[in-house]
Design an enzyme around this catalytic site. Structure first.
Site, PDB file in Angstrom:
ATOM      1  N   ARG A 247      19.027  60.203  12.496  1.00 29.48           N
ATOM      2  CA  ARG A 247      18.123  59.063  13.373  1.00 29.48           C
ATOM      3  C   ARG A 247      17.171  58.524  12.699  1.00 29.48           C
ATOM      4  O   ARG A 247      16.528  59.067  11.939  1.00 29.48           O
ATOM      5  CB  ARG A 247      17.978  59.809  14.909  1.00 29.48           C
ATOM      6  CG  ARG A 247      19.260  60.187  15.444  1.00 29.48           C
ATOM      7  CD  ARG A 247      19.154  60.818  16.884  1.00 29.48           C
ATOM      8  NE  ARG A 247      20.040  61.401  17.376  1.00 29.48           N
ATOM      9  CZ  ARG A 247      20.826  62.460  17.413  1.00 29.48           C
ATOM     10  NH1 ARG A 247      20.178  63.514  16.494  1.00 29.48           N
ATOM     11  NH2 ARG A 247      21.933  62.662  18.206  1.00 29.48           N
ATOM     12  N   LYS A 274      16.816  65.287  19.222  1.00 27.56           N
ATOM     13  CA  LYS A 274      17.446  64.667  20.336  1.00 27.56           C
ATOM     14  C   LYS A 274      17.825  65.992  21.186  1.00 27.56           C
ATOM     15  O   LYS A 274      17.532  65.939  22.623  1.00 27.56           O
ATOM     16  CB  LYS A 274      18.500  63.953  20.204  1.00 27.56           C
ATOM     17  CG  LYS A 274      18.705  63.392  21.513  1.00 27.56           C
ATOM     18  CD  LYS A 274      19.843  61.901  21.371  1.00 27.56           C
ATOM     19  CE  LYS A 274      20.275  61.292  22.680  1.00 27.56           C
ATOM     20  NZ  LYS A 274      21.312  60.236  22.457  1.00 27.56           N
ATOM     21  N   HIS A 343      19.925  52.566  13.465  1.00 28.24           N
ATOM     22  CA  HIS A 343      20.811  53.668  14.174  1.00 28.24           C
ATOM     23  C   HIS A 343      22.272  53.487  13.805  1.00 28.24           C
ATOM     24  O   HIS A 343      22.951  54.596  13.926  1.00 28.24           O
ATOM     25  CB  HIS A 343      20.321  53.631  15.527  1.00 28.24           C
ATOM     26  CG  HIS A 343      20.755  55.117  16.333  1.00 28.24           C
ATOM     27  ND1 HIS A 343      22.036  55.416  16.548  1.00 28.24           N
ATOM     28  CD2 HIS A 343      20.086  55.707  16.745  1.00 28.24           C
ATOM     29  CE1 HIS A 343      22.045  56.668  17.066  1.00 28.24           C
ATOM     30  NE2 HIS A 343      20.765  57.063  17.339  1.00 28.24           N
ATOM     31  N   ARG A 346      24.767  55.813  11.498  1.00 24.64           N
ATOM     32  CA  ARG A 346      25.396  57.360  11.925  1.00 24.64           C
ATOM     33  C   ARG A 346      26.928  56.822  12.196  1.00 24.64           C
ATOM     34  O   ARG A 346      27.745  57.721  11.912  1.00 24.64           O
ATOM     35  CB  ARG A 346      24.522  57.612  13.374  1.00 24.64           C
ATOM     36  CG  ARG A 346      23.432  58.216  12.931  1.00 24.64           C
ATOM     37  CD  ARG A 346      22.548  58.686  14.129  1.00 24.64           C
ATOM     38  NE  ARG A 346      23.178  59.635  15.010  1.00 24.64           N
ATOM     39  CZ  ARG A 346      23.096  60.767  14.756  1.00 24.64           C
ATOM     40  NH1 ARG A 346      22.985  61.499  13.667  1.00 24.64           N
ATOM     41  NH2 ARG A 346      23.911  61.607  15.793  1.00 24.64           N
ATOM     42  N   HIS A 370      25.257  67.367  15.905  1.00 24.70           N
ATOM     43  CA  HIS A 370      25.633  67.488  17.353  1.00 24.70           C
ATOM     44  C   HIS A 370      25.905  68.876  17.259  1.00 24.70           C
ATOM     45  O   HIS A 370      26.512  69.465  16.414  1.00 24.70           O
ATOM     46  CB  HIS A 370      26.765  66.584  17.434  1.00 24.70           C
ATOM     47  CG  HIS A 370      26.473  65.326  17.562  1.00 24.70           C
ATOM     48  ND1 HIS A 370      27.482  64.297  17.535  1.00 24.70           N
ATOM     49  CD2 HIS A 370      25.425  64.608  17.893  1.00 24.70           C
ATOM     50  CE1 HIS A 370      27.001  63.068  17.672  1.00 24.70           C
ATOM     51  NE2 HIS A 370      25.592  63.156  17.819  1.00 24.70           N
ATOM     52  N   TYR A 381      28.838  80.999  15.103  1.00 31.39           N
ATOM     53  CA  TYR A 381      29.847  80.936  13.886  1.00 31.39           C
ATOM     54  C   TYR A 381      30.121  79.793  13.346  1.00 31.39           C
ATOM     55  O   TYR A 381      30.272  79.716  11.996  1.00 31.39           O
ATOM     56  CB  TYR A 381      31.312  81.518  14.754  1.00 31.39           C
ATOM     57  CG  TYR A 381      32.427  81.714  13.887  1.00 31.39           C
ATOM     58  CD1 TYR A 381      32.460  82.750  12.854  1.00 31.39           C
ATOM     59  CD2 TYR A 381      33.173  80.662  13.741  1.00 31.39           C
ATOM     60  CE1 TYR A 381      33.680  82.653  11.863  1.00 31.39           C
ATOM     61  CE2 TYR A 381      34.431  80.642  12.743  1.00 31.39           C
ATOM     62  CZ  TYR A 381      34.594  81.813  12.039  1.00 31.39           C
ATOM     63  OH  TYR A 381      35.656  81.746  11.072  1.00 31.39           O
TER      64      TYR A 381
END
Length: 420
Positions: A247, A274, A343, A346, A370, A381
């Site tokens: 970002r 974020k 932005h 992304r 994310h 994991y």
């Protein structure tokens, strides 16, 4: 025998609690610490209990006797003095809570968010919305505020066409009310009755370049911009932004200490992300080389220390480069606002990585910072099992950008041996 003021004053503490009686249930308890307190014993409905009356000398002997008499009057009417005290205290607490204003609760909420370590920009945005609400309902007792009052506040932004602001304002006001409910100062959230009362804003997706050829145009325009204007820091920031699919705020606020260039890792602290999760961004060899070169340049200017900003504002080393600087650079290169935003890169990465068919969705999501779903165990994991794939994605994306920057796609032709 009844107590006297002299006897109360002269009572000395011992190794255990001493109890001096005044008659008819009134007692003075002398603790080993020297604290003296009054209480009255009584029996209601066959159950024995006691009512604390307060400490001596704050409560005198005469006052304690009057309080004991009042307790006995309640007992004679079949009322438990302790339960009656709880009822009166609850009523008084409710009366006090009813007078607490929206502004007071909102200030407590901001303080709570600050203690939780929310980003300064998040706090500032929330405070801005709260200030808008407080202009109209800030000094109103929170329990008296009605849905029509809140709607009147929201309509000001809605009439002006600021639909997204009105929606966010309703959400923030609701958060204040829910905090009041959680802390016992309110019982309902009026904003819940207002769903559907506002114009729903049209979702505005950030402009992003999704065509490989056009992305190549952007990359070459950056080269021209760097040569013509000697604005290497801005171009390096844009290249890092595109290569890591991060970002704009994460790039603008990065300090040198977040980079481990030997390992090819950029560690974003939770406070700067974020999702408030510490994030490891894997750097390709080309990006590492670019950042090494940029650090040599920064060190020569005395701003290459671990705590120094990688991209400080021009002439202001302690302030990060503004997002407007990145946007204006893109505009100066000839790209319109409805074509590309800082932005939007992304989305560029996400789309092209997905369309390549080379990578798993989880690895792409983690490359975007994310958190994958499925609970803490799966996330832990995934962080380890997907790191090697994410490393390959970083190299693939860097190579792809290099190819597009040169203005051609590289196609691997079969060898003679493969043909046979």
């Amino acid at each position: 025998m009844s107590l006297t003021t002299t006897a109360v004053q002269a009572a000395k503490p011992g190794d255990k609690v001493r109890t001096l009686t005044d008659g008819r249930g009134l007692q003075l308890r002398v603790l080993p610490s020297g604290v003296k307190s009054w209480r009255v014993d009584y029996r209601v409905g066959g159950k024995r209990s006691n009512l604390p009356l307060g400490r001596w000398p704050e409560i005198s002997l005469a006052e304690a006797r009057e309080m004991a008499r009042e307790a006995r009057r309640l007992v004679e009417r079949g009322v438990d003095p302790l339960e009656e005290r709880k009822r009166i205290e609850a009523e008084r607490a409710a009366e006090r809570a009813a007078q607490v204003t929206f502004r007071e609760i909102a200030a407590e909420l901001i303080e709570k968010l600050t203690r939780e370590g929310k980003a300064a920009t998040t706090i500032a945005k929330r405070q801005w919305l709260i200030d808008k609400a407080c202009a109209a309902i800030g000094d109103r007792p929170i329990t008296e505020i009605t849905p029509p009052e809140i709607l009147a506040v929201l309509r000001l932004d809605e009439i002006a066409g600021r639909y997204e602001t009105a929606t966010r304002l309703r959400s923030t006001i609701g958060q204040v009310f829910r905090f009041a409910i959680a802390t016992g100062r309110a019982t309902t959230d009026p904003t819940r009755d207002m769903r559907g009362a506002l114009v729903t804003p049209t979702v505005q997706h950030r402009a992003a370049i999704l065509e490989p050829k056009r992305l190549g145009d952007v990359l070459r325009a950056m080269d021209d911009y760097e040569r013509e204007r000697s604005r290497s820091a801005v171009v390096v920031a844009l290249r890092l932004l595109i290569a890591t699919a991060t970002r704009p705020g994460e790039v603008r606020g990065v300090v040198w200490g977040e980079f481990d260039l030997d390992s090819g890792v950029w560690t974003l602290p939770a406070a700067r992300t974020k999702q408030r999760l510490t994030t490891r961004i894997l750097l390709s060899g080309a990006v590492v080389e670019m950042m090494r070169h940029h650090r040599e340049f920064a060190t020569a200017r005395g701003i290459g220390g671990a705590g120094d900003l990688v991209f400080p504002a021009m002439g202001r080393p302690g302030r990060p480069m503004s997002e407007n600087t990145l946007v204006l650079a893109l505009r100066a290169m000839g790209f319109a606002a409805d074509e590309v935003t800082a932005h939007g890169f992304r989305s560029t990465f996400s789309t092209m990585a997905s369309e390549s068919g080379k990578w798993t969705p989880d690895a792409i999501e983690m490359s975007l910072g994310h958190a994958i779903g499925g609970g803490d165990v799966r996330r832990a994991y995934g962080r380890h099992s997907l790191e090697e794939e994410r490393r390959r994605i970083a190299e693939w994306w860097s190579d792809r950008l290099g190819t597009l920057r040169c203005g051609a796609e590289v196609v691997t032709l079969p060898t003679e041996r493969a043909k046979r």
